[in-house]
Enzyme design. Structure first.
Site, PDB file in Angstrom:
ATOM      1  N   CYS A 172      14.468  -2.990  -6.961  1.00  0.00           N
ATOM      2  CA  CYS A 172      15.918  -3.194  -7.024  1.00  0.00           C
ATOM      3  C   CYS A 172      16.643  -2.338  -5.999  1.00  0.00           C
ATOM      4  O   CYS A 172      16.120  -1.367  -5.485  1.00  0.00           O
ATOM      5  CB  CYS A 172      16.430  -2.814  -8.403  1.00  0.00           C
ATOM      6  SG  CYS A 172      15.502  -3.592  -9.711  1.00  0.00           S
ATOM      7  N   HIS A 184     -24.618 -11.488   1.072  1.00  0.00           N
ATOM      8  CA  HIS A 184     -24.710 -10.940  -0.302  1.00  0.00           C
ATOM      9  C   HIS A 184     -23.734 -11.630  -1.231  1.00  0.00           C
ATOM     10  O   HIS A 184     -23.313 -11.062  -2.231  1.00  0.00           O
ATOM     11  CB  HIS A 184     -24.458  -9.429  -0.253  1.00  0.00           C
ATOM     12  CG  HIS A 184     -25.431  -8.708   0.613  1.00  0.00           C
ATOM     13  ND1 HIS A 184     -26.723  -8.407   0.210  1.00  0.00           N
ATOM     14  CD2 HIS A 184     -25.336  -8.293   1.898  1.00  0.00           C
ATOM     15  CE1 HIS A 184     -27.370  -7.799   1.194  1.00  0.00           C
ATOM     16  NE2 HIS A 184     -26.561  -7.715   2.240  1.00  0.00           N
ATOM     17  N   TRP A 243      15.252  -6.947  -9.063  1.00  0.00           N
ATOM     18  CA  TRP A 243      13.906  -7.549  -8.952  1.00  0.00           C
ATOM     19  C   TRP A 243      13.358  -7.492 -10.362  1.00  0.00           C
ATOM     20  O   TRP A 243      13.050  -6.433 -10.879  1.00  0.00           O
ATOM     21  CB  TRP A 243      13.075  -6.721  -7.974  1.00  0.00           C
ATOM     22  CG  TRP A 243      11.716  -7.260  -7.720  1.00  0.00           C
ATOM     23  CD1 TRP A 243      11.386  -8.474  -7.184  1.00  0.00           C
ATOM     24  CD2 TRP A 243      10.467  -6.617  -7.994  1.00  0.00           C
ATOM     25  NE1 TRP A 243      10.030  -8.620  -7.099  1.00  0.00           N
ATOM     26  CE2 TRP A 243       9.437  -7.500  -7.592  1.00  0.00           C
ATOM     27  CE3 TRP A 243      10.125  -5.396  -8.522  1.00  0.00           C
ATOM     28  CZ2 TRP A 243       8.082  -7.178  -7.714  1.00  0.00           C
ATOM     29  CZ3 TRP A 243       8.790  -5.068  -8.648  1.00  0.00           C
ATOM     30  CH2 TRP A 243       7.783  -5.962  -8.247  1.00  0.00           C
ATOM     31  N   GLU A 248      -0.258 -12.633   1.427  1.00  0.00           N
ATOM     32  CA  GLU A 248       1.019 -12.154   0.883  1.00  0.00           C
ATOM     33  C   GLU A 248       2.211 -12.933   1.415  1.00  0.00           C
ATOM     34  O   GLU A 248       3.269 -12.945   0.775  1.00  0.00           O
ATOM     35  CB  GLU A 248       1.213 -10.659   1.123  1.00  0.00           C
ATOM     36  CG  GLU A 248       1.475 -10.234   2.542  1.00  0.00           C
ATOM     37  CD  GLU A 248       1.799  -8.741   2.641  1.00  0.00           C
ATOM     38  OE1 GLU A 248       2.432  -8.192   1.736  1.00  0.00           O
ATOM     39  OE2 GLU A 248       1.390  -8.124   3.636  1.00  0.00           O
ATOM     40  N   ARG A 302      14.354  -5.221   0.100  1.00  0.00           N
ATOM     41  CA  ARG A 302      13.575  -4.686  -1.030  1.00  0.00           C
ATOM     42  C   ARG A 302      13.115  -5.790  -1.970  1.00  0.00           C
ATOM     43  O   ARG A 302      12.336  -5.548  -2.875  1.00  0.00           O
ATOM     44  CB  ARG A 302      14.426  -3.663  -1.791  1.00  0.00           C
ATOM     45  CG  ARG A 302      14.904  -2.511  -0.924  1.00  0.00           C
ATOM     46  CD  ARG A 302      16.045  -1.770  -1.588  1.00  0.00           C
ATOM     47  NE  ARG A 302      15.576  -0.896  -2.628  1.00  0.00           N
ATOM     48  CZ  ARG A 302      15.287   0.388  -2.428  1.00  0.00           C
ATOM     49  NH1 ARG A 302      15.438   0.899  -1.243  1.00  0.00           N
ATOM     50  NH2 ARG A 302      14.846   1.135  -3.408  1.00  0.00           N
ATOM     51  N   LYS A 340      -2.338  -9.902   4.929  1.00  0.00           N
ATOM     52  CA  LYS A 340      -1.177 -10.509   5.606  1.00  0.00           C
ATOM     53  C   LYS A 340      -1.070 -11.985   5.265  1.00  0.00           C
ATOM     54  O   LYS A 340      -0.014 -12.487   4.924  1.00  0.00           O
ATOM     55  CB  LYS A 340      -1.321 -10.344   7.134  1.00  0.00           C
ATOM     56  CG  LYS A 340      -1.040  -8.955   7.663  1.00  0.00           C
ATOM     57  CD  LYS A 340       0.411  -8.680   7.892  1.00  0.00           C
ATOM     58  CE  LYS A 340       1.120  -7.730   6.977  1.00  0.00           C
ATOM     59  NZ  LYS A 340       0.481  -6.687   6.296  1.00  0.00           N
ATOM     60  N   GLU A 394      -7.009  -6.327   6.331  1.00  0.00           N
ATOM     61  CA  GLU A 394      -5.566  -6.404   6.623  1.00  0.00           C
ATOM     62  C   GLU A 394      -5.163  -7.836   6.949  1.00  0.00           C
ATOM     63  O   GLU A 394      -4.135  -8.331   6.494  1.00  0.00           O
ATOM     64  CB  GLU A 394      -5.223  -5.452   7.771  1.00  0.00           C
ATOM     65  CG  GLU A 394      -3.853  -5.613   8.390  1.00  0.00           C
ATOM     66  CD  GLU A 394      -2.686  -5.409   7.409  1.00  0.00           C
ATOM     67  OE1 GLU A 394      -2.910  -5.021   6.253  1.00  0.00           O
ATOM     68  OE2 GLU A 394      -1.538  -5.711   7.809  1.00  0.00           O
ATOM     69  N   ASN A 439      17.442   1.037 -11.365  1.00  0.00           N
ATOM     70  CA  ASN A 439      16.254   0.638 -10.619  1.00  0.00           C
ATOM     71  C   ASN A 439      15.086   1.369 -11.263  1.00  0.00           C
ATOM     72  O   ASN A 439      15.150   2.565 -11.476  1.00  0.00           O
ATOM     73  CB  ASN A 439      16.397   1.070  -9.151  1.00  0.00           C
ATOM     74  CG  ASN A 439      15.125   0.808  -8.376  1.00  0.00           C
ATOM     75  OD1 ASN A 439      14.305   0.006  -8.824  1.00  0.00           O
ATOM     76  ND2 ASN A 439      14.960   1.472  -7.260  1.00  0.00           N
ATOM     77  N   GLY A 440      14.038   0.645 -11.609  1.00  0.00           N
ATOM     78  CA  GLY A 440      12.866   1.295 -12.202  1.00  0.00           C
ATOM     79  C   GLY A 440      12.582   0.711 -13.574  1.00  0.00           C
ATOM     80  O   GLY A 440      13.005  -0.390 -13.894  1.00  0.00           O
ATOM     81  N   LYS A 450       9.343  -4.517  -1.134  1.00  0.00           N
ATOM     82  CA  LYS A 450       9.010  -3.750   0.071  1.00  0.00           C
ATOM     83  C   LYS A 450       8.434  -2.391  -0.293  1.00  0.00           C
ATOM     84  O   LYS A 450       7.597  -1.854   0.395  1.00  0.00           O
ATOM     85  CB  LYS A 450      10.247  -3.569   0.952  1.00  0.00           C
ATOM     86  CG  LYS A 450       9.979  -2.819   2.255  1.00  0.00           C
ATOM     87  CD  LYS A 450       8.964  -3.535   3.131  1.00  0.00           C
ATOM     88  CE  LYS A 450       8.651  -2.787   4.404  1.00  0.00           C
ATOM     89  NZ  LYS A 450       7.476  -3.347   5.110  1.00  0.00           N
TER      90      LYS A 450
HETATM   91  C1  AGP Z   1       1.776  -4.717   3.190  1.00  0.00           C
HETATM   92  O1  AGP Z   1       2.110  -5.812   4.037  1.00  0.00           O
HETATM   93  C2  AGP Z   1       2.392  -4.824   1.825  1.00  0.00           C
HETATM   94  N1  AGP Z   1       3.800  -4.999   1.898  1.00  0.00           N
HETATM   95  C3  AGP Z   1       1.966  -3.692   0.896  1.00  0.00           C
HETATM   96  O2  AGP Z   1       0.570  -3.775   0.743  1.00  0.00           O
HETATM   97  C4  AGP Z   1       2.302  -2.253   1.356  1.00  0.00           C
HETATM   98  O3  AGP Z   1       1.515  -1.917   2.477  1.00  0.00           O
HETATM   99  C5  AGP Z   1       1.966  -1.293   0.206  1.00  0.00           C
HETATM  100  O4  AGP Z   1       2.778  -1.618  -0.898  1.00  0.00           O
HETATM  101  C6  AGP Z   1       2.180   0.189   0.577  1.00  0.00           C
HETATM  102  O5  AGP Z   1       3.535   0.417   0.833  1.00  0.00           O
HETATM  103  P1  AGP Z   1       3.933   1.798   1.567  1.00  0.00           P
HETATM  104  O6  AGP Z   1       3.305   1.773   2.919  1.00  0.00           O
HETATM  105  O7  AGP Z   1       5.436   1.783   1.610  1.00  0.00           O
HETATM  106  O8  AGP Z   1       3.403   2.928   0.725  1.00  0.00           O
END
Ligand code: AGP
Length: 606
Positions: free
Chosen positions: A2, A502, A74, A486, A27, A483, A479, A98-99, A601
């Site tokens: 949020c 394996h 959120w 997500e 966010r 990408k 990675e 928020n939280g 984010k």
């Molecule tokens: C990466 O593309 C994602 N958005 C997510 O995995 C992110 O890297 C992870 O939440 C860690 O966030 P941070 O780097 O702000 O700690």
């Protein structure tokens, strides 16, 4: 996650609250709202979905108050509906949060038992009712909030305004960050300095457990025990420029294209180009004395840490243990005092990474964080902080922050190798020269971007995609898969190429694209064997390599050629093709590239 904003203004604040919320859109959210105080009376407008829906509400029924709070939600407790949108309020008080309030159920039962009527399914509403109960018991707003905060368990940030109190806003921080801005006769509050950038660059950050009583004359900060504390006032580095996408369709595209510039910028912070030497700020330890290195992070940042493991072990002969923070924080890993613990985080607010940091401090580790937000909690709780200079990263999928994290980690590994006698001056100069060429190599990949729009078509039809890499390219396979999944929502897995036999080879048939990250390095021939195993089963290979035509020794669906560079820098260079593969596939699929579904984010809750 949020977003929270608040303004004690000298003119109507509703429009500026919404503008500040727009700077927090990155966010991730699914509803929004504002509340203001007018002639002593609280009133609010809320809407599901994006901020333009809230703006429509406000244009139909404007709010004129000079005191106000705003929120992008959120959803955690309760569906993303207008009813559940913040602010939540009673006649006496309006709250944005928020939280997560972990004990909200028992509080709700307690309050309901006393006759409180709840209108929503949210945990936040209990806060409004708790404060109202305290006010009705005759407490003033400051005491009412203090008593309420002592009842709340969990990680949260709050902004609160009160009916009949035009010159008062109270903010509280327990886990989720809050910034307070100082204006001319006005005061501001935001989840981070980015939200406040158009109003002020004079900022104070609350620490965990702080709560602040804010009036137009300033603020009084108290800690968890109610004791007055001072927090430094500083100039924020958040720029007012960040929210435009330039000539890009998405923030993610802009940030992928910013990489040559921000990698150079970050490198310049750690390297003396003329002398060909790494120059780090003073660190509270000597690499030569370190028994081991622990690295902990989440998501993409964890993959940057995994690349660094290969670098530290190869160039500094330093034993590295890396673990994702959500596991590490509960493992109670036995750590020898005096070790180094590295934490990589774009936001610097990731709850699991922060918890891992706190564990390592208890275990008497030297703690260093590599963050993109200097004022973040992880930065402030580390013994030393090494900033990435990526600039604010708005797209939820991390791109430029990742390559800037790699840039800092590469410099750190060189410095460690030198201090431990395994990297000579000439080798240091060689590695730095290689790093200095990275921006140019990335620029050449970006010039070839159109080919990724073509490749996106077969990938967009896939149900599953497999990414393979060996050695230091294995983290890039992880990675790349992250990408793709997500932002396109296609299932993708990253695997060490040597693991193919394996299990994962059972997946291979003509419907499964296999993206192979294979620089022409010492493991290339091994990876060629894996590709031949895939081809023999009609797998459709996309080879990402600097090897020459025909070196793959098997039929491939497509080859993405990248520039030949020093093996040390391949992770930074090969990061860009996997970013572009994901981006263009997602664009073709029409997903919300910058704010993918279900994602935030910065994950500041467990
Ligand atoms: C990466 O593309 C994602 N958005 C997510 O995995 C992110 O890297 C992870 O939440 C860690 O966030 P941070 O780097 O702000 O700690």
């Amino acid at each position: 996650m949020c977003g929270i904003v608040g303004i004690l203004g000298t003119e109507p604040v509703a429009t500026r609250l919404v503008d500040a919320l727009k700077r927090l859109e990155y966010r991730g959210y699914d509803s929004a709202g504002v509340a203001t105080l007018e002639a002593g009376r609280l009133d609010r407008r809320r809407a599901e979905g994006k901020l333009q829906n809230l703006e429509a509400r406000l244009s139909d029924a404007p709010l004129q108050g000079h005191t106000g709070i705003g929120h992008t939600r959120w959803a955690t407790h309760g569906a993303p509906t207008e009813t559940n949108a913040h602010p939540h309020m009673t006649e006496q008080v309006s709250v944005v949060h928020n939280g997560i309030i972990e004990n909200f159920r028992e509080l709700r039962e307690e309050l309901t038992g006393e006759g409180a009527a709840f209108a929503t399914e949210t945990d936040t509403e209990v806060i409004a009712h708790l404060i109202t109960r305290e006010l009705k018991a005759g407490h003033d707003p400051v005491r009412a909030v203090f008593n309420t905060l002592r009842r709340l368990e969990g990680a949260f940030a709050l902004a609160i305004i009160f009916g009949g109190y035009d010159d008062l806003m109270i903010a509280a921080r327990q886990g989720s960050p809050l910034a307070i801005g100082f204006g001319e006769g006005e005061m501001y509050l935001g989840s981070d300095a980015i939200a406040l950038a158009p109003f002020t660059d004079t900022i104070s950050y609350l620490e965990d457990g702080d709560w602040a009583v804010i009036t137009r004359d300033g603020l009084a900060v108290r800690n968890r025990e109610g004791k007055a504390v001072e927090r430094p006032v500083q100039k924020s580095v958040a720029s007012a420029l960040l929210v435009d996408k330039g000539n890009h369709r998405h923030f993610m595209a802009k940030e992928i294209h910013e990489q040559p510039e921000v990698i150079s910028h970050t490198l310049a912070n750690y390297v003396d180009f003329a002398a060909g030497r790494v120059q780090l700020p003073d660190l509270p330890f000597d690499f030569a004395d370190l028994p081991r290195l622990t690295i902990s992070a989440c998501g993409t940042a964890a993959y940057a840490g995994l690349v660094a493991k290969y670098w530290f072990e190869r160039y500094a002969r330093l034993h590295v243990e890396i673990d994702i923070a959500s596991e590490f924080r509960y493992r109670e890993a036995p750590l020898e005092p005096g070790g180094l613990a590295l934490f990589v985080s774009q936001s610097g607010e990731t709850a699991d990474t922060l918890a891992a940091l706190r564990y390592c401090r208890e275990q008497e580790q030297h703690t260093v964080s590599i963050v993109n937000v200097r004022e973040s909690t992880i930065a402030r709780e580390s013994h030393a902080m090494l900033p990435t200079l990526a600039g604010p990263e708005i797209g939820v999928a991390s791109t430029k922050a990742f390559t800037c994290q790699l840039t800092v980690l590469a410099c750190l590994a060189i410095a460690a190798g030198k201090a431990r006698g395994h990297v000579s001056e000439s080798q240091e100069a060689e590695l730095i020269a290689a790093l200095t060429e990275v921006p140019r190599h990335i620029s050449s990949i970006l010039r070839d971007e159109a080919r990724y729009e073509v490749l996106a078509h077969p990938l967009a039809k896939a149900r599953d995609v497999l990414y393979l890499g060996r050695g230091i390219s294995f983290p890039l396979a992880l990675e790349g898969a992250l990408k793709l999944k997500e932002i396109s929502y296609i299932h993708a897995e990253g695997y060490a190429a040597g693991e193919l036999k394996h299990g994962p080879i059972a997946l291979i048939d003509e419907t499964v694209p296999v993206i192979v990250i294979a620089p022409r390095d010492n493991l290339f021939d091994k990876t060629v064997s894996n590709m031949q195993e895939v081809a023999a089963r009609d797998g459709r290979i996309v080879l990402v390599t600097d090897a020459h035509e025909g070196e793959a020794g098997c039929p491939v669906m497509d080859t993405i050629r990248v520039p030949t560079a020093h093996a040390f820098t391949n992770p930074l260079i090969y990061a860009v093709p996997v970013q572009l593969i994901a981006y263009h596939t997602a664009v073709l699929m029409g997903t919300d590239v910058d704010q993918p579904r279900n994602l935030a984010k910065s994950v500041t809750v467990e």
